[in-house]
Every structure is written in structure tokens, then in C-alpha cells.
Design a protein around this motif. Sequence first.
Motif, PDB file in Angstrom:
ATOM      1  N   VAL A   1       0.874  -1.186   0.000  1.00  0.00           N
ATOM      2  CA  VAL A   1       0.000   0.000   0.000  1.00  0.00           C
ATOM      3  C   VAL A   1       0.906   1.230   0.000  1.00  0.00           C
ATOM      4  CG1 VAL A   1      -1.884   1.241   1.139  1.00  0.00           C
ATOM      5  CG2 VAL A   1      -1.750  -1.252   1.355  1.00  0.00           C
ATOM      6  N   PRO A   2       1.260   1.717  -1.190  1.00  0.00           N
ATOM      7  CA  PRO A   2       2.155   2.875  -1.269  1.00  0.00           C
ATOM      8  C   PRO A   2       1.586   4.083  -0.520  1.00  0.00           C
ATOM      9  CG  PRO A   2       1.886   1.860  -3.427  1.00  0.00           C
ATOM     10  CD  PRO A   2       0.884   1.214  -2.513  1.00  0.00           C
ATOM     11  N   SER A   3       2.456   4.839   0.113  1.00  0.00           N
ATOM     12  CA  SER A   3       1.999   6.007   0.881  1.00  0.00           C
ATOM     13  C   SER A   3       1.289   7.015  -0.011  1.00  0.00           C
ATOM     14  CB  SER A   3       3.163   6.645   1.639  1.00  0.00           C
ATOM     15  OG  SER A   3       4.237   6.922   0.775  1.00  0.00           O
ATOM     16  N   ASP A   4       1.727   7.162  -1.265  1.00  0.00           N
ATOM     17  CA  ASP A   4       1.037   8.079  -2.182  1.00  0.00           C
ATOM     18  C   ASP A   4      -0.389   7.607  -2.449  1.00  0.00           C
ATOM     19  OD1 ASP A   4       3.367   9.566  -2.284  1.00  0.00           O
ATOM     20  OD2 ASP A   4       3.995   8.778  -4.235  1.00  0.00           O
ATOM     21  N   ALA A   5      -0.582   6.304  -2.564  1.00  0.00           N
ATOM     22  CA  ALA A   5      -1.926   5.751  -2.757  1.00  0.00           C
ATOM     23  C   ALA A   5      -2.769   5.972  -1.501  1.00  0.00           C
ATOM     24  CB  ALA A   5      -1.854   4.266  -3.083  1.00  0.00           C
ATOM     25  N   ALA A   6      -2.166   5.786  -0.344  1.00  0.00           N
ATOM     26  CA  ALA A   6      -2.889   5.996   0.915  1.00  0.00           C
ATOM     27  C   ALA A   6      -3.390   7.434   1.012  1.00  0.00           C
ATOM     28  CB  ALA A   6      -1.992   5.657   2.106  1.00  0.00           C
ATOM     29  N   ARG A   7      -2.545   8.391   0.633  1.00  0.00           N
ATOM     30  CA  ARG A   7      -2.966   9.796   0.685  1.00  0.00           C
ATOM     31  C   ARG A   7      -4.100  10.077  -0.306  1.00  0.00           C
ATOM     32  NH1 ARG A   7       2.405  10.299   1.904  1.00  0.00           N
ATOM     33  NH2 ARG A   7       3.112  10.717  -0.200  1.00  0.00           N
ATOM     34  N   ARG A   8      -3.984   9.510  -1.509  1.00  0.00           N
ATOM     35  CA  ARG A   8      -5.042   9.709  -2.504  1.00  0.00           C
ATOM     36  C   ARG A   8      -6.366   9.112  -2.014  1.00  0.00           C
ATOM     37  NH1 ARG A   8      -4.304   7.531  -8.541  1.00  0.00           N
ATOM     38  NH2 ARG A   8      -2.460   8.835  -8.348  1.00  0.00           N
ATOM     39  N   LEU A   9      -6.294   7.915  -1.460  1.00  0.00           N
ATOM     40  CA  LEU A   9      -7.511   7.260  -0.972  1.00  0.00           C
ATOM     41  C   LEU A   9      -8.084   7.978   0.246  1.00  0.00           C
ATOM     42  CD1 LEU A   9      -6.392   3.583  -1.549  1.00  0.00           C
ATOM     43  CD2 LEU A   9      -8.230   4.802  -2.749  1.00  0.00           C
TER      44      LEU A   9
ATOM     45  N   MET B   1      -2.962   3.430   6.453  1.00  0.00           N
ATOM     46  CA  MET B   1      -3.676   4.711   6.403  1.00  0.00           C
ATOM     47  C   MET B   1      -3.292   5.585   7.596  1.00  0.00           C
ATOM     48  SD  MET B   1      -5.211   4.586   3.538  1.00  0.00           S
ATOM     49  CE  MET B   1      -6.380   5.945   3.544  1.00  0.00           C
ATOM     50  N   ASN B   2      -2.992   4.957   8.723  1.00  0.00           N
ATOM     51  CA  ASN B   2      -2.582   5.710   9.911  1.00  0.00           C
ATOM     52  C   ASN B   2      -1.082   6.021   9.911  1.00  0.00           C
ATOM     53  OD1 ASN B   2      -5.191   5.760  10.960  1.00  0.00           O
ATOM     54  ND2 ASN B   2      -4.911   3.822  12.023  1.00  0.00           N
TER      55      ASN B   2
END
Length: 193
Positions: A139-147, A172-173
Motif C-alpha cells: 500500500v504505497p503512501s502516495d496511494a494511501a494519501r489519494r484514498l 492509512m494511519n
Amino acid sequence: MTGKRTINKAACKRLAGEVRTELGLDTMQALDPWQLAELYGVRVLALGSLPLDQAVRDHFHNVRPHAFSGALLPHRNGAIIIENDAHPLARRRSTMSHEMAHVIGEHKFDTSLVNERGCRTADRLQEDEAAEISAELLVPSDAARRLARQKASDDEVALRFGVSIELARWRMNATGARIIARRAANYRRASGS
């Protein structure tokens, strides 16, 4: 004077990003850790396929399945991964990614897998680094921010990336994605944007 050894999270993120690019994945695509193992020439063996005594197999599959998730073992000039195929797929994906993180992180094998008391030995720094790399692979951090900006639930993140709800929640956290999204929304509201 000795300082505490710590991992370089930015370097782990870069390395995971390079590997995802090698696999042709964009930020929002799920990683197939078995494809990653194949790319690196790492053979994967399911615990259930090994020629083990049925009592041993039953112990790790049914009696104490959480006692063994997987292991990266030296083999000739490379490595093999043994994974517990009795685990749910999301757990197996996490295990495989963690073991492959040791490979791509070029971690050194200890000479022994257990100490004199029969307990597993591990280099804490290498384990922390593998956890960080594998999390970024999954779960890439960039994807987490987008989601987080899209207000995706932990369930939605887990489903998108094929991971457990617990791992999705942790990412996510740990990435601060929801905090960043909340601050941005508060700023937009306060500024009237």
C-alpha cells in the motif's frame, strides 16, 4: 557512545517505488508478491507441499497456524521462501512481501535461524526495514494519501490492494494519510476554497 540504529523510511519508500516500477505497477495497482519473487528468481514453496510428517504439517496448518507464516532461507547461490499456505490470502500476500523485502533490501542471512534456546533470531533493524519496504510495496503512501482524500474506508483500501483490513488501517494511519487529508479539507473550508 552507541546510538540506536534506525531505518531510513525515505530510502525504503524509494526502493519499494523502484521495484513497483520494475513490475510495471502504478501507485494504485495491487502488487502480486509471487510475481515479484519470480522476477528476482526466488523459488516459493508452500508449507503444505513439503515432504513433512503429517503431524508437523497439521501442527502448522491447524493446531498453531500463527506460529509460522513464512521464512526466507538461503539456498545455493540464492534463496527460497517457504510460506504457510493455510493462511488467508491477504496474510500470505503480506508474508510474501515481507520476505521479498529482505531480498530487495539485500539483507544478510544470519548463520542460524534459531538461538541456543530454540527461539527465532532476527536482526531487528533488518526486520523493521523489511516491514517498512513491504508495507510500501503493498500500500504505497502516495496511494494511501489519494484514498484518504477520497474518504476510502479501511475495507475499501484492503480490497483494492488485497491486504487485510488491519494492514490497510495501519498504512492509512502510519502514513499520516487521513491526517493530511483532514488538514487539507479544514484549510479549504477555512479559506473558503
